[in-house]
Structure formats: structure tokens, C-alpha cells
Design an enzyme around this catalytic site. Structure first.
Site, mmCIF file in Angstrom:
data_model
loop_
_atom_site.group_PDB
_atom_site.id
_atom_site.type_symbol
_atom_site.label_atom_id
_atom_site.label_comp_id
_atom_site.label_asym_id
_atom_site.label_seq_id
_atom_site.Cartn_x
_atom_site.Cartn_y
_atom_site.Cartn_z
ATOM 1 N N LYS A 36 43.033 39.115 35.709
ATOM 2 C CA LYS A 36 42.590 40.380 36.313
ATOM 3 C C LYS A 36 42.705 41.557 35.336
ATOM 4 C CE LYS A 36 43.678 38.929 41.072
ATOM 5 N NZ LYS A 36 44.364 39.312 42.347
ATOM 6 N N TYR A 64 35.523 38.802 47.263
ATOM 7 C CA TYR A 64 36.644 39.031 48.184
ATOM 8 C C TYR A 64 36.172 39.315 49.614
ATOM 9 C CZ TYR A 64 40.409 38.916 44.696
ATOM 10 O OH TYR A 64 41.341 38.523 43.770
ATOM 11 N N PHE A 91 43.440 47.035 52.520
ATOM 12 C CA PHE A 91 43.472 47.200 51.068
ATOM 13 C C PHE A 91 42.169 46.787 50.389
ATOM 14 C CE2 PHE A 91 45.446 43.056 52.060
ATOM 15 C CZ PHE A 91 44.627 42.211 51.333
ATOM 16 N N ARG A 133 48.232 27.433 41.733
ATOM 17 C CA ARG A 133 48.909 28.347 42.675
ATOM 18 C C ARG A 133 50.413 28.397 42.356
ATOM 19 N NH1 ARG A 133 45.690 31.507 45.953
ATOM 20 N NH2 ARG A 133 47.409 31.613 47.435
ATOM 21 N N THR A 145 51.983 36.007 45.664
ATOM 22 C CA THR A 145 51.072 37.148 45.552
ATOM 23 C C THR A 145 51.809 38.421 45.136
ATOM 24 O OG1 THR A 145 49.797 36.156 47.350
ATOM 25 C CG2 THR A 145 49.287 38.446 46.798
ATOM 26 N N ARG A 160 52.965 35.481 37.600
ATOM 27 C CA ARG A 160 53.152 36.769 38.279
ATOM 28 C C ARG A 160 54.561 37.317 38.095
ATOM 29 N NH1 ARG A 160 49.395 35.120 43.448
ATOM 30 N NH2 ARG A 160 47.477 36.166 42.790
ATOM 31 N N HIS A 162 44.112 35.439 39.693
ATOM 32 C CA HIS A 162 43.612 34.858 40.942
ATOM 33 C C HIS A 162 43.484 33.364 40.748
ATOM 34 C CE1 HIS A 162 40.952 33.710 44.248
ATOM 35 N NE2 HIS A 162 40.287 33.026 43.338
ATOM 36 N N GLU A 178 33.599 29.675 44.524
ATOM 37 C CA GLU A 178 33.980 30.661 43.505
ATOM 38 C C GLU A 178 33.475 30.256 42.123
ATOM 39 O OE1 GLU A 178 37.990 32.107 45.950
ATOM 40 O OE2 GLU A 178 38.221 31.081 44.031
HETATM 41 P P1 GTP Z 1 44.240 35.746 44.934
HETATM 42 O O1 GTP Z 1 44.461 34.538 44.091
HETATM 43 O O2 GTP Z 1 43.857 36.971 44.132
HETATM 44 O O3 GTP Z 1 43.289 35.484 46.084
HETATM 45 O O4 GTP Z 1 45.677 36.082 45.511
HETATM 46 P P2 GTP Z 1 46.441 35.401 46.714
HETATM 47 O O5 GTP Z 1 45.658 34.243 47.255
HETATM 48 O O6 GTP Z 1 47.828 35.157 46.232
HETATM 49 O O7 GTP Z 1 46.459 36.575 47.774
HETATM 50 P P3 GTP Z 1 45.424 36.932 48.942
HETATM 51 O O8 GTP Z 1 44.245 36.034 48.897
HETATM 52 O O9 GTP Z 1 46.205 37.052 50.189
HETATM 53 O O10 GTP Z 1 44.996 38.406 48.521
HETATM 54 C C1 GTP Z 1 43.969 38.582 47.572
HETATM 55 C C2 GTP Z 1 44.326 39.703 46.633
HETATM 56 O O11 GTP Z 1 44.329 40.920 47.350
HETATM 57 C C3 GTP Z 1 45.735 39.619 46.025
HETATM 58 O O12 GTP Z 1 45.812 38.822 44.878
HETATM 59 C C4 GTP Z 1 45.988 41.066 45.671
HETATM 60 O O13 GTP Z 1 45.379 41.399 44.436
HETATM 61 C C5 GTP Z 1 45.281 41.816 46.793
HETATM 62 N N1 GTP Z 1 46.227 42.194 47.825
HETATM 63 C C6 GTP Z 1 46.853 41.435 48.755
HETATM 64 N N2 GTP Z 1 47.662 42.164 49.518
HETATM 65 C C7 GTP Z 1 47.548 43.442 49.063
HETATM 66 C C8 GTP Z 1 48.127 44.690 49.447
HETATM 67 O O14 GTP Z 1 48.941 44.765 50.366
HETATM 68 N N3 GTP Z 1 47.742 45.796 48.726
HETATM 69 C C9 GTP Z 1 46.831 45.728 47.709
HETATM 70 N N4 GTP Z 1 46.484 46.845 47.043
HETATM 71 N N5 GTP Z 1 46.270 44.577 47.320
HETATM 72 C C10 GTP Z 1 46.627 43.459 47.987
HETATM 73 MG MG MG Z 2 43.605 34.336 47.830
#
Ligand code: GTP
Ligand code: MG
Length: 138
Positions: A9, A49, A57, A85, A91, A102, A115, A126
Site C-alpha cells: 500500500k 473495496y 471509513f 494472511r 488488520t 504489519r 492487502h 482481485e
Molecule cells: P485488506 O487485506 O486490506 O482487505 O485488510 P483486512 O482484510 O485485514 O481488513 P478489512 O478487509 O476488514 O479492511 C480493509 C481495509 O480497510 C484495511 O486493510 C484497512 O486499510 C481499512 N480499514 C479497516 N478498518 C478501518 C478503520 O477503522 N479505519 C480506517 N481508516 N481504515 C480501516
Molecule cells: Mg480484507
């Protein structure tokens, strides 16, 4: 062998961490079988997304994803989706385990460096959003 889709990212490319993150990916036994650096358009980020579009968010997330270059990748390996993962970590970096990408590099729950796809169906969608079949060399 399974394939997963990865994004390094904008917070990570801004800090020149592509190589450091790739080293962690490869050390985990995942093979980078496709990779390119791109600037996502707003439309691409919104499509990518779309599952989060009702979340509070969403706007912030899209703005962040187009704030700088990203590196999109296809990773291949045994159980690649779950393995990546695990390598990424939680996350929210505050909850990420020691040794994960992370934990090492993410700055916040939003600016969390990487991601990775969460299931075979999402991985396929994707990957197809960013790569043609002949750009993936296993
Ligand atoms: P990805 O691999 O990016 O999809 O991450 P994830 O699967 O661990 O998390 P999820 O799919 O739940 O959320 C997608 C993305 O949204 C996260 O990676 C973050 O970048 C963003 N995100 C999630 N929660 C928050 C939040 O509370 N605030 C903000 N600003 N961004 C968020
Ligand atoms: Mg995700």
C-alpha cells in the site's frame, strides 16, 4: 498451487519498503509470480473495496489507496491465501503478532502497509482486476 492477490500500500511504498516486504513474503515460502507498480485510479480503488462501501471509513480508505503508488502482486504457494494472511498479521498493527509485516511496518489500522485476499473467490476476482493471464508467470 494456490494463488493470492497482494497490494503493497501507499504508506509502504512511500517509505521505500517494497524490498523489505518482498523479503518477508519470500522468506515465508511464497513466490512472487506477477508484480507491477501502479497508481490506482479512484474508480479502481472504489471497485476493489466495493465490499466496504457502506463502512464509515470507506472514503478515507479510497483516498488513502490513491494517495501514492502501490505495488500489486500475485503470490503463489501451498495454501497461499491463508499463509499470506498469517505473514501480514492482524488488520490493526496493535494486534499484529511479532514477525508479521504489519507488526514490523504498519502505521495504523488504515495505513497498514499490505492487502491480501481473504478467500479463493476474492483472490480470483482481485487478480483479474489487475493482471492478464499472460502477465502471471508461475
Ligand atoms: P485488506 O487485506 O486490506 O482487505 O485488510 P483486512 O482484510 O485485514 O481488513 P478489512 O478487509 O476488514 O479492511 C480493509 C481495509 O480497510 C484495511 O486493510 C484497512 O486499510 C481499512 N480499514 C479497516 N478498518 C478501518 C478503520 O477503522 N479505519 C480506517 N481508516 N481504515 C480501516
Ligand atoms: Mg480484507
Amino acid at each position: 498451487l494456490e494463488r493470492t492477490f497482494s497490494i503493497i500500500k501507499p504508506d509502504a511504498t512511500a517509505r521505500n519498503l517494497t524490498g523489505a516486504i518482498n523479503a518477508m513474503i519470500e522468506a515465508a515460502g511464497l513466490r512472487i509470480v506477477a508484480q507491477k507498480r501502479v497508481k490506482m485510479t479512484r474508480e479502481q480503488a472504489e471497485t476493489f473495496y466495493a465490499v466496504h462501501k457502506e463502512r464509515p471509513f470507506f472514503g478515507e480508505l479510497v483516498d488513502f489507496m490513491i494517495s501514492g503508488p502501490v505495488v500489486v502482486q500475485v503470490l503463489e504457494g501451498e495454501g497461499a491465501i491463508a499463509k499470506y494472511r498469517e505473514v501480514m498479521g492482524a488488520t490493526n498493527p496493535e494486534n499484529a503478532a511479532e514477525g508479521t509485516i504489519r507488526k514490523a511496518h504498519a502505521q495504523s489500522v488504515g495505513e497498514n502497509s499490505v492487502h491480501g485476499s481473504d478467500a479463493p473467490e476474492t483472490a480470483a476476482v482481485e487478480i483479474a482486476q489487475f493482471f492478464a493471464g499472460n502477465e502471471i508467470v508461475g
